[in-house]
Design an enzyme around this catalytic site. Structure first.
Site, short mmCIF file in Angstrom:
data_model
loop_
_atom_site.label_atom_id
_atom_site.label_comp_id
_atom_site.label_asym_id
_atom_site.label_seq_id
_atom_site.Cartn_x
_atom_site.Cartn_y
_atom_site.Cartn_z
N GLU A 47 38.45 34.24 40.73
CA GLU A 47 39.19 32.98 40.87
C GLU A 47 40.14 32.75 39.69
O GLU A 47 40.28 31.65 39.17
CB GLU A 47 38.22 31.81 41.04
CG GLU A 47 37.31 31.96 42.25
CD GLU A 47 36.43 30.74 42.54
OE1 GLU A 47 36.44 29.79 41.73
OE2 GLU A 47 35.75 30.74 43.58
N GLU B 244 32.11 35.34 48.39
CA GLU B 244 31.10 34.32 48.11
C GLU B 244 31.07 33.32 49.25
O GLU B 244 32.12 32.85 49.70
CB GLU B 244 31.38 33.54 46.81
CG GLU B 244 31.17 34.28 45.53
CD GLU B 244 31.44 33.39 44.31
OE1 GLU B 244 31.55 32.15 44.48
OE2 GLU B 244 31.55 33.93 43.20
#
Length: 451
Positions: free
Chosen positions: A127, A274
């Site tokens: 991220e 995820e």
């Protein structure tokens, strides 16, 4: 795990877009799979050899690490477990600035172990665009340098490189057909997608329907977020394609495909690195419960292994990695941050997944042989209070732990509490939420009466 902004439009237009182009099955010829993430902010994490043994017992064949831990990589040698290794965010600047540093990283963390250890992907950072935008400009140089090092080692066909994104790199994700990448990140995205296409690598996305639901209560149904069956009236409808969405994750995945299509990229597969649901939260997170976590992850596994694809791309089913294997009890608030795991650190399940018929993945699906017992390390006063409630207002059958009866001995509060907890658990259909008792009970596959 960033929260995404979901703008819901339920107006039905009468213009239908052309059918989407098929996505080429690029990154993996295998069937879609479910893997698990392994975080290490855990008190007394299992030693590597025991961890690998545990993974094998649970029939886990795919894992993702947030680094390239040498001891774990050694322990994985000669097993059939495939692993994603990661470049931590704090190493991206150095790797992106030096081809030599990148080559050394590949030699030290990949070539040393492969092929005895089955490394399948390298995830560069996590991220990065949304959490450390200050190094955004170095992300593609790091990826390109690592790829060049793989080519030099003749490993580029076996091991793919990508970088996981938070879901909020995509704006206006519903309806999926109108989604697009945040233009702030265009300098990276417009280089990354051609790289992924050229190297047959996936777009890695971290996608959490839990956060979508929490930010849109009253708009997004809980059942839709948990993969529960919906009446047609409750399905989300894309007004441009008239495609019906029965769950939030499919809509999120299709928003990524639409965002790539807007940039003329149609041959890159989405890999969900995820996803999950927390089993416990604070007062502001009332939907972080054992029942909801069990329902989400159980239904997720079934959904992926059913190979049904998404409404936009029914021919392709994205593989997913559940966040996460263990509760990371060392994580800071909110409470949910420490409660995403399928297991406690001692390897006992937080809840029992209901995945019968979906292969052997996660052998903790022993729904017909589960018991509720008192956890170790709980003080006697707290256990006694829970025992009193179970035998009183909870109406558990506690007759057998009375003096002189068959289960009275050993005469201690932990033994009696385990008996009462299991009675209450059985009385309530062995549902995951009926084995908690304010956090002092846990589900096990060991019969407390016979142990």
């Amino acid at each position: 795990m960033a929260v995404i902004r979901l703008i819901t439009l339920f107006l039905i237009f009468f213009l239908t877009l052309p059918a989407p182009l098929p996505v080429k099955a690029q990154q993996d010829k295998d069937e879609p799979y479910v893997g698990v993430n392994i975080g290490t902010d855990v008190t007394n994490l299992l030693p590597p050899a025991q961890l690998v043994s545990f993974l094998q017992q649970q029939k886990v064949s795919r894992i993702r690490l947030y680094d390239a831990d040498p001891d774990i990589l050694k322990a994985l040698s000669k097993t059939k477990i495939r692993v994603i290794i990661s470049v931590p965010n704090n190493q991206i600047l150095g790797i992106g600035s030096s081809n030599t540093t990148a080559a050394n990283w590949i030699n030290r963390n990949v070539a040393t172990y492969y092929p005895d250890t089955l490394i399948t992907f390298i995830s560069v950072g996590d991220e990065v665009l949304t959490t450390v935008p200050s190094i955004m400009s170095m992300l593609m140089p790091a990826i390109e340098s690592l790829y060049s090092a793989l080519v030099s080692s003749n490993l580029h066909n076996q091991i793919k490189i990508s970088t996981p994104h938070a879901a909020n790199v995509i704006l206006d994700p519903f309806p999926p057909s109108q989604a697009y990448f945040n233009e702030t990140f265009s300098p990276v995205i417009e280089q990354l997608l051609p790289f992924l296409s050229r190297t047959k690598s996936p777009l890695m996305m971290n996608m959490y329907p839990y956060y979508v639901f929490m930010e849109n209560k009253g708009v997004v149904p809980l059942d839709n977020s948990l993969f529960k069956p919906l009446t047609p009236a409750k399905e989300m409808v894309d007004p441009n394609t008239l495609l019906h969405y029965t769950n939030v994750l499919d809509a999120m995945i299709d928003s990524a495909y639409s965002s790539m299509k807007n940039l003329n990229v149609t041959d890159v597969i989405v890999l969900v690195t995820e996803t999950g649901w927390p089993s416990k939260g604070d007062s502001k997170e009332p939907y972080a419960t054992i029942d909801n976590a069990d329902t989400y992850n159980s239904n997720l596994i079934k959904h992926i292994l059913d190979r049904s694809g998404t409404p936009f791309h029914p021919e392709v089913t994205s593989s997913v990695y559940i966040y996460e294997l263990f509760n990371e009890d060392l994580r800071s608030s909110p409470i949910s941050e420490a409660n995403w795991g399928l297991f406690y650190a001692n390897s006992t399940p937080v809840y029992l997944l209901h995945v019968s018929g979906s292969g052997e993945f996660l052998a903790n699906d022993t729904t017909n042989q589960t018991y509720c017992v008192a956890m170790d390390g709980v003080d006697g006063k707290t256990l006694q209070s829970a025992l009193d409630w179970a035998c009183g207002p909870g109406r558990a059958n506690c007759s057998e732990i009375q003096p002189g009866e068959s289960c009275y001995l050993p005469n201690n509060v932990k033994n009696h509490a385990s008996y009462a907890f299991d009675s209450y658990y059985e009385k309530n259909g062995r549902s995951a939420g009926s084995c908690d008792f304010k956090g002092v009970a846990m589900i096990t596959t060991t019969d407390p009466i016979r142990s």
